[in-house]
Design an enzyme around this catalytic site. Structure first.
Site, short mmCIF file in Angstrom:
data_model
loop_
_atom_site.label_atom_id
_atom_site.label_comp_id
_atom_site.label_asym_id
_atom_site.label_seq_id
_atom_site.Cartn_x
_atom_site.Cartn_y
_atom_site.Cartn_z
N GLU A 171 15.82 -18.77 -19.36
CA GLU A 171 16.36 -20.11 -19.13
C GLU A 171 15.55 -20.93 -18.13
O GLU A 171 15.48 -22.15 -18.25
CB GLU A 171 17.82 -20.01 -18.66
N HIS A 177 -14.65 -34.07 -9.24
CA HIS A 177 -13.51 -34.15 -8.32
C HIS A 177 -14.07 -34.59 -6.98
O HIS A 177 -15.14 -34.15 -6.57
CB HIS A 177 -12.82 -32.79 -8.23
#
Length: 336
Positions: free
Chosen positions: A226, A107
């Site tokens: 949900e 990185h």
């Protein structure tokens, strides 16, 4: 479009006879070290004393202090957490680099934001698999691979690109494909993805949806299912075949709701906010803030983390996951 390299594009002998030091033996470190060894690279591991030291020895590696490993190696791959790299580099790696060595990262954060300043006479490049270490290792042993990025920051020897591709080939990435980028592009897109979408954006969206339902009088358990639990089902479909696969797989009612309501939730204002986030990454504001926070002992980081862990969605989630042993985490979560 990105240029992609494969096995046929690699000068396989460019790192022949070179010693590779893997600094760090965590998720990526163990995968890189083992894949390279299986491809007949000469690998040593550089660590500070601890559990990782014993693990690397159990896996059959010669383990040394970081300074010792860096001094004996031709290629030094730094696979430590971003916030630890500058200190370890300055204390144990920098003075042990020799002219013509290669300093490698997965990185670009510390090089791009000037926390690590390499000597002018060493090659500097990154090789970044686009997947966690366990997947890098598993796909390699199965004959496949995880795609990777590579970038050259400094070409002191004239062979940095060849070395980067040889290293990528050593961990197996050229089987799938290695995309060429720059330290700037890899760093800034990686940070943006984490902040605006993968971590920051998703968690904020999930919490906002949960809170909207609970505030409207719905049971928090249903709101959890949900807005958080079922997210994996949708993400898996996108992971396997993009947005079109997800839309093909859900009900027509869900797809129509996607079309008419999604743009009302993620608006042009949201995109402008994303642009502001990107700008703060590009100009170094985020990096400066995170570096200062870490150096101060992370007071805000720990305070926010503790508060987030007690959000209602977490309390309800912990209770519901007791009903679902198949989704229990394999590792401890919560306080860092």
């Amino acid at each position: 479009m990105a240029k992609v390299y494969y096995e046929k594009d690699v000068m396989v002998n460019v790192l022949k006879g070179k010693k590779v030091a893997i600094v760090g033996y965590g998720s990526q470190g163990h995968a890189h070290a083992q894949n390279l060894r299986d491809n007949n690279f000469d690998v040593v591991v550089g660590l500070r004393k601890g559990k990782s030291w014993e693990k690397a020895k159990e896996d059959g590696f010669s383990v040394y202090s970081v300074a010792e490993a860096a001094a004996m190696a031709d290629v030094v791959m730094v696979l430590l957490p971003d916030e630890l790299q500058p200190e370890v580099y300055q204390a144990e790696i920098e003075s042990n680099l020799q002219s013509g060595n290669a300093l490698v990262f997965a990185h670009g954060f510390n090089v791009h934001f000037n926390q690590v300043t390499p000597p002018e006479d060493v090659d500097v490049f990154l090789v970044a698999p686009k997947g966690p270490g366990h997947l890098v290792r598993r796909t390699f042993t199965e004959g496949g691979a995880v795609p990777a990025l590579f970038a050259v920051y400094q070409d002191a020897t004239g062979t940095a690109t060849e070395k980067a591709l040889s290293y990528a080939d050593g961990i197996g990435a050229t089987r799938a494909g290695v995309l060429e980028t720059t330290f700037k592009e890899e760093t800034e897109t990686d940070l943006f993805g984490e902040q605006a979408v993968l971590c920051g954006g998703v968690t904020a969206l999930v919490k906002a949806g949960f809170e909207t339902l609970v505030d409207a009088g719905y049971q928090p358990e249903l709101a959890y299912f949900e807005c958080l639990h079922e997210l994996k089902l949708i993400v898996d479909l996108m992971y396997e075949g993009g947005l079109e696969n997800m839309r093909y797989s859900v009900s027509d009612t869900a797809q129509w709701g996607d079309f008419v309501s999604g743009p009302r939730v993620v608006t042009e204002h949201t995109k402008k906010a994303m642009g502001d986030v990107l700008k703060e990454i590009q100009d170094g504001t985020f990096a400066k803030g995170w570096i200062a926070e870490h150096q101060a002992g992370r007071p805000h980081f720990h305070a926010i983390n503790a508060k987030e862990n007690e959000h209602q969605i977490e309390v309800v989630g912990r209770q519901l996951r007791e009903m679902m042993p198949f989704v229990k985490p394999k590792v401890k979560t919560g306080v860092k």
